[in-house]
Write an enzyme that holds these catalytic residues in place. Structure first.
Site: not given
Ligand SMILES: CNc1ncnc2c1ncn2[C@@H]1O[C@H](COP(=O)(O)O)[C@@H](O)[C@H]1O
Length: 343
Positions: A16, A18, A143, A173, A207
């Protein structure tokens, strides 16, 4: 005791993370310096925008970091390759041996070229001599704020790149975006299940209290996810549904993110890791979520559960190895991991 364990040396699986949130501030700064000197950006230095040591972003301040800042800095093929390589180097330095990186495709210059550029950077990284122990696969994120047409295009990208490094589909998102919008994604997730049966499905789940209604969570579970992330605001009914799933569902738990972003109360020791890690109907895996923002590498997430929940060295190794069963990367990769992960 596990407290003496070398958590960096422990071979670990990260499921997990991003991509854009995993970029270190130093790396963002390097990108900024280059662009600033070339007159290509008017953004403020990332080290001012996101000072080193600041990790207390809550859900209101967190999502704009991407839409108002990071996406404007990492906005061309050069910075995408540079930051992806840096993220991979950080994970390997932390002892991660298998990584499923997730990202929301952007038009850089096209969505397809964005995905291809990341896959190329992964291939470039893995071709080093000697090769790093880290193997990386990609999950494409929808997203939840985006319209159905954009979400459908993410599924098309999965179709195009499945078998070429893309192994999963994610829903991510801002959880504040309304549940009503999610209904339009049902055809996408059912098409993913029927046309790409081996594509993994993972969903951000409960979340925030607004995204933790039974109505939303029943809908998300009807999409038959293989894994769910965060898993915070659950009613007893949803708890039971998770345990009753035909196949053991994977729970991607992100302690530091949840604590720093005030998504839970009670600090680390109050984290729901304590509730789930021994539940036999599920498989818990630890994730960093956005190490560039929350500042806790995966080795530290293991140190935290050892410290706050008293896991022994054996329990730490078992926890790390359990993740093998819920990777999306296929049987060959599972075999490799069974050989290299500590027993
Ligand atoms: C609390 N944690 C989270 N919850 C929900 N969405 C999250 C997140 N952390 C990151 N993102 C999602 O990932 C994007 C950035 O990486 P990428 O551009 O995709 O590589 C963020 O804009 C958000 O939509």
């Amino acid at each position: 005791m596990s407290r003496m364990m070398d958590f960096k040396a422990l071979p670990k699986i990260e499921l997990h993370a991003h991509l854009s949130g995993s970029i270190s501030r130093q790396c963002l700064h390097d990108v900024w310096v280059k662009k600033h000197q070339a007159g290509e950006t008017t953004l403020e230095d990332p080290l001012i925008q996101m000072p080193l040591g600041k990790h207390d972003y809550d859900l209101e301040t967190f999502f704009p970091l991407f839409s108002s800042y990071i996406y404007h800095l990492v906005n061309d093929p050069w910075s995408l390759r540079y930051t992806t390589l840096s993220v991979l180097a950080d994970f390997v330095a932390d002892g991660v041996v298998y990584l499923e990186l997730r990202t929301t495709p952007r038009a850089l210059p096209t969505h397809e070229e964005y995905v291809q550029a990341i896959l190329d950077a992964i291939a470039e990284f893995e071709a080093q001599v000697p090769p790093p122990k880290l193997r990386t696969k990609l999950i494409l994120s929808i997203d939840r704020r985006n319209p159905p047409a954009t979400a459908f295009s993410v599924l098309s990208l999965c179709r195009k790149f499945y078998g070429h490094g893309v192994v999963g589909l994610d829903l991510c998102g801002d959880p504040a975006s309304p549940t009503s919008l999610l209904h339009s994604f049902t055809p996408i997730f059912s098409a993913a299940r029927s046309s790409l049966p081996n594509l993994g499905i993972t969903l951000h789940f409960a979340e925030a209290s607004c995204s933790g209604t039974d109505q939303e969570l029943d809908l998300l579970l009807s999409w038959r996810p293989d894994r769910i992330g965060h898993v915070i605001h659950l009613s007893d009914k949803i708890r039971q549904r998770i345990k009753d799933c035909d196949k053991k569902i994977g729970l991607e738990l992100c302690l530091s993110c949840n604590v720093h972003a005030n998504m839970i109360t009670g600090g680390f020791e109050g984290h729901h890791f304590g509730e789930w890690w021994k539940v036999p109907e599920t498989i818990v895996t630890l994730g960093t979520d956005d190490v560039g923002v929350f500042g806790s590498p995966l080795s530290n997430e293991y140190a935290l559960v050892a410290k706050h929940f008293g896991l022994t060295q054996q329990e730490i190794c078992d926890l790390a190895r359990k993740g093998i069963d819920i990777i999306f990367g296929g049987d060959e990769e599972k075999e490799r991991l069974r050989k290299i992960m500590w027993t």
